[in-house]
Design an enzyme around this catalytic site. Sequence first.
Site, mmCIF file in Angstrom:
data_model
loop_
_atom_site.group_PDB
_atom_site.id
_atom_site.type_symbol
_atom_site.label_atom_id
_atom_site.label_comp_id
_atom_site.label_asym_id
_atom_site.label_seq_id
_atom_site.Cartn_x
_atom_site.Cartn_y
_atom_site.Cartn_z
ATOM 1 N N HIS A 1 -11.715 -5.903 8.407
ATOM 2 C CA HIS A 1 -11.724 -5.617 7.550
ATOM 3 C C HIS A 1 -12.988 -5.275 7.819
ATOM 4 O O HIS A 1 -14.312 -4.917 6.685
ATOM 5 C CB HIS A 1 -12.686 -7.318 6.561
ATOM 6 C CG HIS A 1 -11.011 -8.125 5.868
ATOM 7 N ND1 HIS A 1 -10.326 -8.570 7.192
ATOM 8 C CD2 HIS A 1 -10.491 -8.096 5.614
ATOM 9 C CE1 HIS A 1 -9.294 -9.163 6.206
ATOM 10 N NE2 HIS A 1 -9.277 -9.753 5.005
ATOM 11 N N GLU B 1 0.711 -1.115 -0.290
ATOM 12 C CA GLU B 1 -0.294 0.159 -0.131
ATOM 13 C C GLU B 1 0.858 0.845 0.295
ATOM 14 O O GLU B 1 0.196 2.326 -0.742
ATOM 15 C CB GLU B 1 -1.072 -0.313 1.338
ATOM 16 C CG GLU B 1 -2.205 -0.916 1.009
ATOM 17 C CD GLU B 1 -1.994 -2.066 1.496
ATOM 18 O OE1 GLU B 1 -2.868 -3.107 0.921
ATOM 19 O OE2 GLU B 1 -0.319 -2.867 1.884
#
Length: 662
Positions: free
Chosen positions: A468, A401
């Site tokens: 998540h 990322e």
Amino acid sequence: MKSNIKYKKTKLSTTTKIALYKTMLKPRLIEEKMLILLRQGKISKWFSGIGQEAISVGVTMAMQAEEYILPMHRNLGVFTTREIPLYRLFSQWQGKANGFTKGRDRSFHFGTQEFNIVGMISHLGPQFGVADGIALASKLKNKNQVTAVFTGEGGTSEGDIHEALNVASVWQLPVLFCIENNGYGLSTPTKEQYNCENLADRALGYGMESHIIDGNNILEVYTKISEITESIRKKPRPVLIEFKTFRMRGHEEASGTKYVPQDLMDQWAEKDPIENYRLHLLTEGVLTEKEDAIFKAEIKAEIDTHLDKTNAEEVIVSTESNELNDVYKDFEYQNIEESSNTNELRLIDAIHEGLKQSMEKHDDLVIMGQDIAEYGGVFKITDGFVEAFGKDRVRNTPICESAIIETAMGLSIAGIKSIVELQFSDFVTSGFNPVVNYLAKSHYRWNQNADVVLRMPCGAGVAAGPFHSQTNEAWFTKTPGLKVVYPAFPKDAKGLLATAINDPNPVLFFEHKALYRSIRQEVPTDYFTIPFGKAATLKQGTDITIIAYGQAVHWALNTLEKHKDISADVIDLRSLQPLDTETIYASTKKTGRVIILQEDSLFGGIASDISALIMENCFESLDAPVKRVASLETPIPFINHLEDQYLARDKFEDELLALLAY
């Protein structure tokens, strides 16, 4: 005296040999002057590159003027070789207006598009990823250009460096990765930084070409880098260079060098790149002592002249409005009206359609993310995009990322818009540094915008557990320089996404996963935009104001369906930064009661700031305390009944009724 460095014969002209000497001499003489000014308190800090000038100068002279260089603390020679007027550098170091950051950042923490230089941030590692982005732009535009980026051996311990090297190799980006191995990261010696003989050896693990160069030998640096850069232009690829050199002064001047053994200092002092090259030129008959004296006198005179100009410059003056106005790049919003033709779409379909239409509108727009190409992304939002736009513009990324967000920043520097899909908003933590320290601050610091959209699939309600299911917008709404958008309906998602991509500032675009396939709405088929900072009033009433965003909007509407006697204004914020305070205040003054509902846990969430704003601006209009309703102060649990207990959804009804009864 003879040179302690062995110089090989080259085909370089006398003019070039002399130019190399003069170009090294200039930063050395500037540094010597700056060290005097530092002791006099006329500059605040100094990171010395004395002893390392051959690297900065040799690399920069081997580059073409239009090619970007990303230097670090000790690369004054990059700036002087690019012939930045000295008074502008001096003004930068004194925090004056003729510098590059308007007094907002120091030393070499700046960039300049005029000279194709992108300065560092203190976190070091992101430089490599940003270089990836600039090099990617060069490759996409078929420019046959090289991007050079610097770091020290200490910086190579950062994960961003690993990620950027890996991305550059996978994508075969034309980057020259320059490691200045100068023996110490502040006071930590190399043996405590890494456990391999040479940092260049790491390149093998990336499938990357590497070279070790004597960083004190200007002829070796210049000739080898000239050969390598020319080769990269013909055959784009990354190359890792380890320059062996030494730092002759402290990490910064206050640090000193007491931790360095004296015999090591003496050993490297004999390898001084400028004095040895001067002796070599004298021996070769290329330079005379008289010419040398003239060169030094000319440079010193130039330094003094430019210092006088800087010293005569007034202390920088700004206003609060000037400071606030420079946080974001100006954005002239263009309202594109929606068409009368509509289709019923789910939220996920509206985002897919909005992305596709923006890819068509902006023909160089790049989207990057894990599994977004042939696979279409884990939510299938980019399904079919490879066939429509090709793999240059729809790019699968490694799991990294930080490097990808930094690559997006580099693309922006090179004039290309980009979108990064975070597979889940939770994973932005792995790229948090470049978001809050690079994207957010660059325009304020040196007038460089980050034309980047981060797509953030988020939220609970899908039994996905702590990693998540977070809705983490509050990490970013408090960071000046970022814009944060959070639609609750398909139509808003499509129109706001178009605006996010048009906006030249960094935008975090939150997409609630539980709404992807559960919410349907008639959505205009053609491209259209919706402005930021304009909330939607979904219902109008007189009893109470309900403020929410994302999934919480639907919780509020469902609760009102059960209580049709409640007359409420329901405000869907849609945009959290900028925030529509005008609509909030007007509704508050009308109803006198406000309840704010958010999915995030309570403390530090945006509901707290909205509550404070209402109390400060509408206190006399209130008939009851402002009420915040939020989820538990715990991480989000996995199993359904625990998730239900965690969420604010089921407690909202009781809190609403209690506030109405106050």
